[in-house]
Design a protein around this motif. Structure first.
Motif, short mmCIF file in Angstrom:
data_model
loop_
_atom_site.label_atom_id
_atom_site.label_comp_id
_atom_site.label_asym_id
_atom_site.label_seq_id
_atom_site.Cartn_x
_atom_site.Cartn_y
_atom_site.Cartn_z
N LYS A 1 24.26 -21.32 -4.64
CA LYS A 1 23.38 -19.80 -4.99
C LYS A 1 22.56 -19.61 -5.50
N VAL A 2 22.29 -20.70 -6.00
CA VAL A 2 21.00 -20.27 -6.83
C VAL A 2 19.61 -20.66 -5.73
N ARG A 3 20.40 -22.00 -5.47
CA ARG A 3 19.27 -21.82 -4.12
C ARG A 3 18.92 -21.14 -2.88
N ALA A 4 19.91 -20.48 -2.88
CA ALA A 4 19.73 -19.46 -2.42
C ALA A 4 19.95 -18.53 -2.25
N ASP A 5 19.24 -17.99 -3.41
CA ASP A 5 19.16 -16.72 -4.23
C ASP A 5 17.38 -17.18 -3.95
N VAL A 6 16.67 -18.64 -4.17
CA VAL A 6 15.72 -18.16 -4.64
C VAL A 6 15.01 -18.21 -2.98
N GLU A 7 15.29 -19.23 -1.65
CA GLU A 7 15.25 -18.40 -0.61
C GLU A 7 15.15 -17.32 -0.22
N SER A 8 15.72 -16.92 -0.76
CA SER A 8 16.49 -15.35 0.07
C SER A 8 15.41 -14.45 -0.04
N SER A 9 14.47 -14.65 -1.83
CA SER A 9 13.80 -13.81 -2.71
C SER A 9 12.53 -13.99 -2.13
N SER A 10 11.82 -12.56 -1.46
CA SER A 10 10.46 -13.03 -1.28
C SER A 10 9.30 -12.84 -2.96
N PRO A 11 8.27 -13.43 -2.93
CA PRO A 11 7.43 -13.25 -4.38
C PRO A 11 7.41 -12.07 -4.96
N ALA A 12 7.90 -11.48 -5.67
CA ALA A 12 7.08 -10.05 -5.57
C ALA A 12 5.66 -9.55 -5.62
N LYS A 13 5.07 -9.03 -4.95
CA LYS A 13 3.96 -8.40 -4.62
C LYS A 13 3.60 -7.46 -5.27
N VAL A 14 2.17 -7.56 -5.69
CA VAL A 14 1.41 -6.53 -7.02
C VAL A 14 1.25 -4.84 -5.79
N LYS A 15 1.41 -4.99 -5.91
CA LYS A 15 1.15 -3.11 -5.31
C LYS A 15 -0.37 -2.31 -5.53
N ARG A 16 -1.48 -3.27 -5.75
CA ARG A 16 -2.53 -2.00 -6.44
C ARG A 16 -2.79 -0.81 -4.96
N PRO A 17 -3.21 0.26 -6.75
CA PRO A 17 -3.40 1.80 -5.86
C PRO A 17 -4.26 1.36 -4.31
N ARG A 18 -4.21 2.26 -3.71
CA ARG A 18 -5.23 2.34 -2.19
C ARG A 18 -5.56 3.91 -2.71
N ARG A 19 -7.08 3.49 -1.98
CA ARG A 19 -7.85 4.43 -2.63
C ARG A 19 -7.73 5.43 -0.69
N GLU A 20 -8.23 6.21 -0.85
CA GLU A 20 -7.79 7.26 -0.09
C GLU A 20 -9.12 7.22 0.64
N PRO A 21 -8.88 7.23 1.93
CA PRO A 21 -10.68 7.07 3.13
C PRO A 21 -11.57 7.76 2.93
N GLY A 22 -12.09 7.42 2.78
CA GLY A 22 -13.99 7.91 2.98
C GLY A 22 -14.03 9.12 3.83
N PRO A 23 -15.05 10.02 3.47
CA PRO A 23 -14.71 11.13 3.65
C PRO A 23 -14.92 11.76 5.39
N TRP A 24 -15.73 10.36 5.82
CA TRP A 24 -16.32 10.08 6.76
C TRP A 24 -17.31 9.14 7.54
N ASP A 25 -17.45 8.32 8.43
CA ASP A 25 -17.96 7.05 8.41
C ASP A 25 -19.36 6.92 8.66
N PRO A 26 -20.19 6.34 7.53
CA PRO A 26 -21.63 5.79 7.26
C PRO A 26 -22.18 5.42 8.43
N TYR A 27 -21.41 4.67 9.91
CA TYR A 27 -22.16 4.48 10.81
C TYR A 27 -21.91 4.82 11.50
N VAL A 28 -21.36 5.87 12.33
CA VAL A 28 -21.04 7.19 12.92
C VAL A 28 -22.64 7.57 12.68
N VAL A 29 -22.66 8.52 10.84
CA VAL A 29 -23.69 8.98 11.05
C VAL A 29 -25.18 8.56 10.46
#
Length: 147
Positions: free
Chosen positions: A53-81
């Protein structure tokens, strides 16, 4: 299972070099459990169920991912400008943005490889970084185009 025994023995030997008391205690514990499992079939069965049971639990659990807060996209594309109005037009458009909007552009276009620009509090420094990166990327390879 022989490989596991070698791995366990190697781990105990390594541990014994730095913490002999702990290595001895773990070795004694494993010996007691192994002896009891050999002599008591009910104990051996229960131990097997728990370990499976312990082995199955370890194999089925995925590592916890640290969610970083994502920033909003920029207001426009500087390459286009930059492509439409050049460096001066890009600077003018960037001047109209606040610091957070400038940081959003930096983050969206991966312009902070040294991880400094996101810490800057002076918008002019961030604007310089954006202009520098946009111009570098926009002109990359130009030396090969004029051959």
């Amino acid at each position: 299972m022989i490989t596991s025994g070698r791995n366990a023995q190697h781990a105990l030997d390594s541990l014994a070099r730095s913490r002999a008391n702990l290595a001895d205690a773990l070795s004694d514990l494993v010996a007691v459990v192994a002896t009891e499992a050999e002599e008591n079939p009910r104990f051996a069965e229960r131990l097997t169920q728990v370990l499976v049971k312990v082995r199955a639990d370890v194999e089925s659990s995925s590592p916890a991912k640290v969610k970083r807060p994502r920033r909003e996209p920029g207001p426009w594309d500087p390459y286009v400008v930059y492509a439409e109005s050049g460096e001066i037009g890009l600077r003018e458009r960037l001047q109209a943005l606040d610091l957070e909007q400038l940081r959003n552009i930096v983050a969206e276009h991966a312009m902070d490889n040294d991880r400094l620009a996101m810490k800057w509090r002076n918008p002019e420094r961030v604007i310089e970084r954006i202009v520098e990166r946009v111009m570098d990327r926009a002109t990359k390879g130009d030396s090969f185009r004029n051959i």
